[in-house]
Scaffold this motif. Structure first.
Motif, PDB file in Angstrom:
ATOM      1  N   ILE A 130       8.826   7.396  -3.941  1.00 40.31           N
ATOM      2  CA  ILE A 130       9.792   7.797  -2.900  1.00 40.31           C
ATOM      3  C   ILE A 130      10.427   6.538  -2.289  1.00 40.31           C
ATOM      4  CG2 ILE A 130      10.058   8.938  -0.642  1.00 40.31           C
ATOM      5  CD1 ILE A 130       7.661  10.786  -1.582  1.00 40.31           C
ATOM      6  N   TYR A 131       9.602   5.526  -2.096  1.00 39.08           N
ATOM      7  CA  TYR A 131      10.104   4.252  -1.560  1.00 39.08           C
ATOM      8  C   TYR A 131      11.164   3.665  -2.500  1.00 39.08           C
ATOM      9  CZ  TYR A 131      10.238  -0.681  -0.305  1.00 39.08           C
ATOM     10  OH  TYR A 131      10.662  -1.930   0.036  1.00 39.08           O
ATOM     11  N   ASP A 132      10.828   3.619  -3.812  1.00 44.77           N
ATOM     12  CA  ASP A 132      11.763   3.057  -4.801  1.00 44.77           C
ATOM     13  C   ASP A 132      13.079   3.840  -4.831  1.00 44.77           C
ATOM     14  OD1 ASP A 132       9.878   1.183  -5.454  1.00 44.77           O
ATOM     15  OD2 ASP A 132       9.095   2.291  -7.183  1.00 44.77           O
ATOM     16  N   VAL A 164      12.603   1.788   3.994  1.00 43.04           N
ATOM     17  CA  VAL A 164      11.505   2.106   4.915  1.00 43.04           C
ATOM     18  C   VAL A 164      10.354   1.168   4.549  1.00 43.04           C
ATOM     19  CG1 VAL A 164      12.239   4.498   5.246  1.00 43.04           C
ATOM     20  CG2 VAL A 164      10.606   3.938   3.404  1.00 43.04           C
ATOM     21  N   ARG A 165       9.210   1.282   5.211  1.00 44.19           N
ATOM     22  CA  ARG A 165       8.108   0.366   4.899  1.00 44.19           C
ATOM     23  C   ARG A 165       7.031   1.133   4.136  1.00 44.19           C
ATOM     24  NH1 ARG A 165       6.174  -4.714   7.578  1.00 44.19           N
ATOM     25  NH2 ARG A 165       5.567  -5.795   5.681  1.00 44.19           N
ATOM     26  N   ARG A 198      -0.713   0.543   0.503  1.00 45.41           N
ATOM     27  CA  ARG A 198      -1.833  -0.304   0.072  1.00 45.41           C
ATOM     28  C   ARG A 198      -2.724  -0.742   1.246  1.00 45.41           C
ATOM     29  NH1 ARG A 198       1.553  -1.052  -4.195  1.00 45.41           N
ATOM     30  NH2 ARG A 198       3.045  -2.270  -2.996  1.00 45.41           N
ATOM     31  N   ILE A 199      -2.380  -0.280   2.430  1.00 45.53           N
ATOM     32  CA  ILE A 199      -3.163  -0.642   3.631  1.00 45.53           C
ATOM     33  C   ILE A 199      -4.312   0.358   3.806  1.00 45.53           C
ATOM     34  CG2 ILE A 199      -2.986  -0.800   6.167  1.00 45.53           C
ATOM     35  CD1 ILE A 199      -0.896  -2.649   5.605  1.00 45.53           C
ATOM     36  N   ARG A 224       5.978   4.042   6.463  1.00 49.21           N
ATOM     37  CA  ARG A 224       6.200   3.866   7.899  1.00 49.21           C
ATOM     38  C   ARG A 224       7.707   3.920   8.149  1.00 49.21           C
ATOM     39  NH1 ARG A 224       5.293  -1.787  10.532  1.00 49.21           N
ATOM     40  NH2 ARG A 224       7.499  -1.844  10.007  1.00 49.21           N
ATOM     41  N   ILE A 225       8.096   4.868   8.980  1.00 46.97           N
ATOM     42  CA  ILE A 225       9.524   5.119   9.207  1.00 46.97           C
ATOM     43  C   ILE A 225       9.910   4.640  10.605  1.00 46.97           C
ATOM     44  CG2 ILE A 225      11.341   6.889   9.152  1.00 46.97           C
ATOM     45  CD1 ILE A 225       9.685   6.872   6.572  1.00 46.97           C
TER      46      ILE A 225
END
Ligand code: PMP
Length: 382
Positions: A338-340, A349-350, A354-355, A363-364
């Motif tokens: 979704i990020y890509d 967005v962030r 991996r955290i 994180r929006i």
């Protein structure tokens, strides 16, 4: 002494010891509050070289008492005003406005080159490289660990529970005789929630070192800010920034609120002209109009609640975590792809997947209404 009164007595002694350790002189708007008259234990907490440091004395620090007209003291160029002159090393005009807006006396305010400077300084002041350690909640803002690593200080992360909360005893259990600082970020980044106040208060009461509460996002929270409790907690440093609610990330202005004794040490260790003239000017402009900030905060909180509800309706969103900040964390079906996909659409967005505890989470940050609408439109077409 029975067990109960023994426990009570040891609580009282602990409180007395913390107060002694920090030996406070709070000056609240011209009234000096002196809680204890010795500064022995703050001295013990500090690195010896820092306690004994004679700070650099700048040309602008050295004259006083007369109105100056001709400046031939600092090897400046007389041409190209106003940029030819060194800025006020202690930023008095900015601090007077910060004091008004934040309700904290000038003597209890440090200003730095972003919060980054206020995060790095406590390591350099209190932590002996290779010997001392710090404790922090996990996950949290990444700079606490980066600064620990740079300063060769052991970093001890203590995992939050599944509600992103912590107990005081878990944090205190991670401490030993060489623990100098406990880091608590509230509202926390990247989780977005307030850390529960009882745990924070208990840590402040029971820990004999420095407790730093990073309230970078507190303007977006309904909780009373900890800076209001400065007088109660001599071992507390509260961090604020102009980068979030104040919309001034570019100017790099961070602040620390603490006892006068701690602030004096910050000022001794900082670079002489750590906040440049352009930053001071722009900060003064911004601080003169706190109502603009109130308006932005109101809009962003409203947008946050709308965007979070909309996310909950998306089939690709599994969970939205509660937020008291200008961002929220959302668990997605496949955060990476979704990020890509969003990056391809030019929407960043962030990806926090991996955290620890944030698997598949994005994180929006809350944007303008039209930016938020664009994000939702793209996600609906994913
Ligand atoms: N503290 C927290 C918790 C943050 O999330 C951030 C920035 N992301 C900062 C401090 C940094 O603030 P500044 O821009 O003042 O360095």
């Amino acid at each position: 002494m029975d067990a109960v009164s023994e426990a009570g007595a040891s609580e009282i002694m602990r409180e007395v010891n913390i107060r002694k350790r920090f030996a406070l002189h709070y000056s609240i708007f011209n009234i000096n509050y002196s809680i204890v008259n010795e500064v022995n234990d703050l001295k013990e907490l500090c690195r010896k070289n820092i306690w004994e440091l004679s700070p650099y004395s700048s040309a602008r620090n050295e004259y006083s008492g007369h109105v100056a007209r001709v400046f031939l003291d600092a090897n400046e160029n007389p041409y190209n005003a106003p940029y030819n002159r060194y800025p006020d090393p202690l930023q008095q005009e900015v601090k007077t406005l910060v004091s008004k807006v934040k309700g904290v006396p000038v003597d209890n305010i440090f200003l730095g080159n972003g919060s980054d400077e206020a995060i790095d300084l406590p390591y350099r002041i209190f932590c002996r490289p290779g010997i001392d350690n710090v404790v922090a909640i996990e996950p949290t803002y990444g700079m606490y660990k980066v600064c620990a690593d740079i300063n060769d200080v052991e970093y001890r992360p203590v995992l939050l529970d599944e509600h992103f909360q912590i107990t005081a005893s878990k944090l205190l259990d991670a401490c030993d005789a060489n623990t100098k600082i406990i880091w608590i970020c509230s509202p926390n980044n990247p989780t977005g929630n307030n850390i529960n106040r009882e745990a924070i208060e208990e840590v402040l009461q029971k820990f004999n070192g420095i407790v730093i509460i990073d309230e970078a996002y507190s303007d977006f929270s309904n909780e009373k800010p900890m800076r209001a409790e400065l007088r109660k907690h001599p071992n507390m440093i509260v961090l604020n920034t102009m980068s979030k609610a104040w919309g001034c990330a570019a100017i790099r202005l961070g602040m620390a609120f603490a006892s006068k004794e701690i602030i004096d040490i910050f000022n001794k260790v900082k670079y002489p002209y750590n906040v440049n003239l352009l930053t001071q000017k722009q900060a003064i402009e911004a601080l003169k109009d706190p109502f603009a900030v109130d308006k932005w905060v109101k809009i962003l909180i409203q947008e946050r609640s709308q965007l979070m509800s909309t996310f909950l309706e998306l089939p690709i969103c599994e969970k939205v975590y509660p937020s008291n900040a200008n961002f929220f964390l959302a668990k997605m079906t496949d955060a990476q792809s979704i990020y890509d996909y969003l990056v391809e659409k030019g929407i960043i967005v962030r990806n926090r997947s991996r955290i620890q505890l944030c698997g598949n989470c994005l994180r929006i940050t809350i944007g303008t209404k039209s930016e938020n609408t664009e994000l939702v439109g793209a996600l609906r077409n994913y």
